[in-house]
Design a protein around this motif. Sequence first.
Motif, short mmCIF file in Angstrom:
data_model
loop_
_atom_site.label_atom_id
_atom_site.label_comp_id
_atom_site.label_asym_id
_atom_site.label_seq_id
_atom_site.Cartn_x
_atom_site.Cartn_y
_atom_site.Cartn_z
N UNK A 133 -9.85 2.10 9.55
CA UNK A 133 -8.92 1.10 9.02
C UNK A 133 -8.77 1.26 7.51
N UNK A 138 -5.57 3.34 2.70
CA UNK A 138 -5.41 4.29 1.59
C UNK A 138 -4.19 5.17 1.83
N UNK A 142 -1.31 4.71 -0.84
CA UNK A 142 -1.38 5.64 -1.96
C UNK A 142 -1.02 7.09 -1.68
N UNK B 59 -11.34 2.21 -2.73
CA UNK B 59 -11.57 3.64 -2.55
C UNK B 59 -10.66 4.40 -3.49
N UNK B 66 -5.93 4.98 -6.46
CA UNK B 66 -6.93 4.01 -6.06
C UNK B 66 -6.32 2.95 -5.17
N UNK B 67 -7.03 2.54 -4.15
CA UNK B 67 -6.56 1.46 -3.28
C UNK B 67 -7.66 0.41 -3.15
N UNK B 69 -9.27 -2.41 -1.15
CA UNK B 69 -9.27 -2.73 0.28
C UNK B 69 -9.49 -4.21 0.52
N UNK B 133 -7.89 -6.24 7.99
CA UNK B 133 -7.59 -4.82 7.79
C UNK B 133 -6.25 -4.47 8.42
N UNK B 136 -3.48 -5.73 6.22
CA UNK B 136 -3.31 -4.87 5.05
C UNK B 136 -2.48 -3.65 5.40
N UNK B 182 -3.25 -2.09 -7.58
CA UNK B 182 -4.13 -1.28 -6.73
C UNK B 182 -4.30 -1.89 -5.34
#
Lengths: 226, 226
Positions: A133, A138, A142, B59, B66-67, B69, B133, B136, B182
């Motif tokens: 997940x 990511x 990104x 991460x 960069x993300x 979470x 998750x 997101x 981010x």
Amino acid sequence: MSLGWCAGLSNDRAPRLRSGRTVLDPDKHTVAARRIICRERDFYEYVPVICHGWAAASATLVDGRKQILAFLLPGDIVSTTLLFEPSSHCVVEAITAVEYRTFQREEIKNLIFNDPRLIHTLSKSWIAEKLAADQLAIDLGRRTAHERIARLIENLRQRLAARGMMRGLTMDFPLRQHHIADATGLTPVHVSKVLSEFRRTGLIEIGDRSITILNPDKFSSIGSTR
Amino acid sequence: MSLGWCAGLSNDRAPRLRSGRTVLDPDKHTVAARRIICRERDFYEYVPVICHGWAAASATLVDGRKQILAFLLPGDIVSTTLLFEPSSHCVVEAITAVEYRTFQREEIKNLIFNDPRLIHTLSKSWIAEKLAADQLAIDLGRRTAHERIARLIENLRQRLAARGMMRGLTMDFPLRQHHIADATGLTPVHVSKVLSEFRRTGLIEIGDRSITILNPDKFSSIGSTR
DNA sequence: CGGCCCTTTGACGGACGTCAAATAGCGTGG
DNA sequence: CCACGCTATTTGACGTCCGTCAAAGGGCCG
């Protein structure tokens, strides 16, 4: 989530849930491609596990925008939330014809309560699902279209390889381009353009419901910015 | 993930992990803003839980993308994978000054093994984390910048409200715009433009480390395409 | 005062979306 | 066997959302 704690796969990868000598012997079901295996708001007393074929778990907004959250391969639990709740919280749809078995949730629960060591194996699958997940977030947040698509294919390749389902560098690939689009947050048109470029540059070859990775190193390097 | 199974919050929201009469009394730590609470590849024998302040789990790719979470608020476990593994799999960084307590993983494990009912509460938190998750992924894959930012703020508002941390329609908001960027997969510049528009149209008011939602209905409707 | 970080704003560019048309494949039914 | 309708794919032209670059200003702190 892969059912790592289901040993005893038979030819059709029918899982058996094992704890000591106890073995659950589940019902078997078959659905055609495009059929819904479980719905967002329905309640289920059982946990389906894929034995054969591909499926997709997704969520859809009211205006039709759709995001595929995971592709499910043989051995995968259709929705891990069903292990503990009657609701799957997302739609699972067959991509190919799919065969699956259903385990009664109560029986699974009893198994876990009676054998706390199962918690450990359960937590491992859980962590793997969490990592997947996070990776998805990511990717979607990104990474470029090229990276997302290359990573999706590479990811499926690895999961198929772990199941012994690769034929050399060639893999079964029943996904339509709209599946790839819904999984990567792109449009089908753009997916087509990127895949065409991958072919033009000799990275992959696309056959009839199959993909061959012609240049594995170069291909995996596209997505390996990590 | 919120530590729903930590009853007995004291003034500083210091969690106590309870099972029957057993109560763990954890160590207390404090770190300044911008300090790392846990690293991707380090190993930890304990599970940190936020008592005070905000943190972010993220991460980062090798090229710097960069993300974020998740944002972590008081009561949240810093990384739920630490419940079962020594590795957090992502970086957790303090946004404000953060106070947290650490529970020994072995003690938590024993608690769970000895009281299987805890599995139930654990599975609830687990499902909540999975839903977050998935949300997101939908946000990043399929929603516009306006929707993502509005939903992020609305989401934080709800979580703060559940903790009794709202002052009417005003909330503490220690995030910098680069944090929002981010978390939403955008750039700080674009975040600035969208927030400016929200202010111009009278949706929100941004004060010194705080946000007031002037028009809650209109604001939540921006992100409520679900 | 000076340096640093954050934010804002504008001009410009690029990645990806939208729209449209053409083609191919494939199953169905006459 | 052919007509057809549907879906999937491809390709090009064009549009837009968001990124990049750059400059300026403000707040904070030594």
